[in-house]
Write a protein that holds these residues in place. Structure first.
Motif, mmCIF file in Angstrom:
data_model
loop_
_atom_site.group_PDB
_atom_site.id
_atom_site.type_symbol
_atom_site.label_atom_id
_atom_site.label_comp_id
_atom_site.label_asym_id
_atom_site.label_seq_id
_atom_site.Cartn_x
_atom_site.Cartn_y
_atom_site.Cartn_z
ATOM 1 N N ILE A 185 -32.086 -15.406 1.888
ATOM 2 C CA ILE A 185 -32.861 -16.209 2.855
ATOM 3 C C ILE A 185 -34.310 -16.323 2.382
ATOM 4 O O ILE A 185 -34.904 -17.410 2.395
ATOM 5 N N VAL A 186 -34.839 -15.207 1.936
ATOM 6 C CA VAL A 186 -36.225 -15.192 1.452
ATOM 7 C C VAL A 186 -36.360 -16.099 0.228
ATOM 8 O O VAL A 186 -37.304 -16.883 0.117
ATOM 9 N N ASP A 187 -35.397 -15.997 -0.688
ATOM 10 C CA ASP A 187 -35.424 -16.844 -1.894
ATOM 11 C C ASP A 187 -35.484 -18.326 -1.520
ATOM 12 O O ASP A 187 -36.256 -19.093 -2.096
ATOM 13 N N ILE A 188 -34.654 -18.713 -0.578
ATOM 14 C CA ILE A 188 -34.550 -20.138 -0.217
ATOM 15 C C ILE A 188 -35.827 -20.617 0.471
ATOM 16 O O ILE A 188 -36.372 -21.682 0.155
ATOM 17 N N HIS A 189 -36.331 -19.807 1.398
ATOM 18 C CA HIS A 189 -37.588 -20.184 2.058
ATOM 19 C C HIS A 189 -38.740 -20.216 1.043
ATOM 20 O O HIS A 189 -39.559 -21.148 1.044
ATOM 21 N N PHE A 190 -38.775 -19.205 0.182
ATOM 22 C CA PHE A 190 -39.876 -19.156 -0.797
ATOM 23 C C PHE A 190 -39.811 -20.344 -1.755
ATOM 24 O O PHE A 190 -40.834 -20.916 -2.135
ATOM 25 N N GLN A 191 -38.588 -20.708 -2.116
ATOM 26 C CA GLN A 191 -38.388 -21.862 -2.979
ATOM 27 C C GLN A 191 -38.982 -23.117 -2.342
ATOM 28 O O GLN A 191 -39.599 -23.950 -3.014
ATOM 29 N N THR A 192 -38.803 -23.257 -1.037
ATOM 30 C CA THR A 192 -39.365 -24.415 -0.328
ATOM 31 C C THR A 192 -40.891 -24.393 -0.377
ATOM 32 O O THR A 192 -41.542 -25.409 -0.635
ATOM 33 N N VAL A 193 -41.472 -23.213 -0.125
ATOM 34 C CA VAL A 193 -42.932 -23.095 -0.139
ATOM 35 C C VAL A 193 -43.474 -23.396 -1.535
ATOM 36 O O VAL A 193 -44.447 -24.143 -1.704
ATOM 37 N N LYS A 194 -42.818 -22.819 -2.532
ATOM 38 C CA LYS A 194 -43.259 -23.001 -3.922
ATOM 39 C C LYS A 194 -43.153 -24.467 -4.338
ATOM 40 O O LYS A 194 -44.053 -25.013 -4.980
ATOM 41 N N THR A 195 -42.082 -25.104 -3.937
ATOM 42 C CA THR A 195 -41.881 -26.514 -4.286
ATOM 43 C C THR A 195 -42.920 -27.391 -3.601
ATOM 44 O O THR A 195 -43.464 -28.325 -4.206
ATOM 45 N N ALA A 196 -43.227 -27.087 -2.341
ATOM 46 C CA ALA A 196 -44.274 -27.834 -1.628
ATOM 47 C C ALA A 196 -45.599 -27.706 -2.365
ATOM 48 O O ALA A 196 -46.319 -28.694 -2.554
ATOM 49 N N HIS A 197 -45.898 -26.512 -2.799
ATOM 50 C CA HIS A 197 -47.144 -26.271 -3.532
ATOM 51 C C HIS A 197 -47.177 -27.083 -4.817
ATOM 52 O O HIS A 197 -48.171 -27.742 -5.147
ATOM 53 N N GLU A 198 -46.075 -27.053 -5.556
ATOM 54 C CA GLU A 198 -46.018 -27.777 -6.830
ATOM 55 C C GLU A 198 -46.154 -29.279 -6.613
ATOM 56 O O GLU A 198 -46.876 -29.956 -7.333
ATOM 57 N N TYR A 199 -45.469 -29.771 -5.598
ATOM 58 C CA TYR A 199 -45.440 -31.215 -5.384
ATOM 59 C C TYR A 199 -46.770 -31.766 -4.906
ATOM 60 O O TYR A 199 -47.210 -32.807 -5.360
ATOM 61 N N PHE A 200 -47.371 -31.084 -3.966
ATOM 62 C CA PHE A 200 -48.522 -31.680 -3.296
ATOM 63 C C PHE A 200 -49.849 -31.194 -3.843
ATOM 64 O O PHE A 200 -50.821 -31.920 -3.817
ATOM 65 N N LEU A 201 -49.888 -29.962 -4.313
ATOM 66 C CA LEU A 201 -51.181 -29.398 -4.663
ATOM 67 C C LEU A 201 -51.409 -29.356 -6.167
ATOM 68 O O LEU A 201 -52.489 -29.670 -6.638
ATOM 69 N N LEU A 202 -50.389 -29.018 -6.944
ATOM 70 C CA LEU A 202 -50.578 -28.957 -8.387
ATOM 71 C C LEU A 202 -50.636 -30.339 -9.021
ATOM 72 O O LEU A 202 -51.106 -30.514 -10.112
ATOM 73 N N ASN A 203 -50.109 -31.331 -8.277
ATOM 74 C CA ASN A 203 -50.098 -32.696 -8.828
ATOM 75 C C ASN A 203 -51.272 -33.524 -8.307
ATOM 76 O O ASN A 203 -51.226 -34.750 -8.353
ATOM 77 N N ASN A 204 -52.269 -32.829 -7.793
ATOM 78 C CA ASN A 204 -53.482 -33.517 -7.342
ATOM 79 C C ASN A 204 -53.216 -34.614 -6.334
ATOM 80 O O ASN A 204 -53.829 -35.669 -6.361
ATOM 81 N N CYS A 205 -52.249 -34.357 -5.465
ATOM 82 C CA CYS A 205 -51.957 -35.322 -4.402
ATOM 83 C C CYS A 205 -52.943 -35.064 -3.272
ATOM 84 O O CYS A 205 -52.624 -34.471 -2.269
ATOM 85 N N SER A 206 -54.161 -35.487 -3.470
ATOM 86 C CA SER A 206 -55.196 -35.148 -2.500
ATOM 87 C C SER A 206 -55.069 -36.000 -1.246
ATOM 88 O O SER A 206 -54.376 -37.021 -1.227
#
Ligand code: ZN
Length: 211
Positions: A185-206
């Motif tokens: 459960i933790v893996d799946i939730h963390f995966q969602t958080v990590k993916t959100a970070h990668e998509y919106f923040l690391l890609n300069n989607c300001s």
């Protein structure tokens, strides 16, 4: 708070919530009050956004959200869920996709993509609440579907792709997860958080590119 933060930062995650079975007059299914509807109506009331979209990928139908918003054309409800699963009596969302038991990654992702593609012609959203849910996972005790962790990652990516494509800020809530192995459960939730970070923040989607 997550939705309000997302309006400034493109994405924000509530490490709880997604209490989508709560109705306007009663709690249901571990859900005391409907946080998605309250958040959506709060940003409307404050004049921050007009047309929130709830994308509910928890394995159980978002029946509380659907019933509260049944006659509200300003908030769109999309639910993809197990058709035979709780709740027994489904409410009517703006879009419902009810999947058979043991639905696998490929079938799920095709249905989700088709569903997401059908939203735009019906509703011009200006923000998204993503009820993620770890319970479509194959190892979930209550889920009845058969998604793998990589399938759930692809699910998150489809939703975040949708948000980015239309410049929509996205607030994520965690919703259900009942795997026998808690670390799954933790893996799946963390995966969602990590993916959100990668998509919106690391890609300069300001926020400057967001509505
Ligand atoms: Zn659930």
């Amino acid at each position: 708070m997550a939705l309000q933060d997302a309006l400034d930062d493109a994405v924000a995650v509530n490490l709880a919530g997604g209490t989508h079975h709560a109705h306007s007059d009663r709690p249901q299914g571990f859900c005391l009050f409907n946080d998605s509807v309250i958040a959506a109506r709060t940003v409307q009331h404050r004049g921050l956004r007009n047309y929130p979209l709830i994308i509910d990928c928890d394995v159980h139908q978002g029946n509380g959200s659907a019933s509260i918003l049944q006659f509200d054309a300003t908030i769109f409800t999309f639910s993809i869920h197990g058709q035979s699963n709780f709740p027994l009596h489904k409410a009517v969302s703006d879009i419902d996709i009810g999947l058979p038991d043991n639905t696998s990654d490929g079938q799920y992702l095709a249905a989700l993509e088709e569903g997401l593609n059908s939203i735009k012609s019906r509703f011009d959203a200006d923000c998204v609440i993503y009820v993620a849910g770890a319970d479509p996972y194959e190892g979930d005790r209550l889920g009845k579907l058969a998604l793998t962790k990589s399938g759930l990652l692809a699910r998150d990516r489809l939703v975040f792709d949708f948000c980015r494509k239309y410049g929509l800020p996205c607030a994520v809530s965690m919703a259900g997860g009942y795997a026998n192995v808690v670390s799954d459960i933790v893996d799946i939730h963390f995966q969602t958080v990590k993916t959100a970070h990668e998509y919106f923040l690391l890609n300069n989607c300001s926020n400057t590119v967001l509505k």
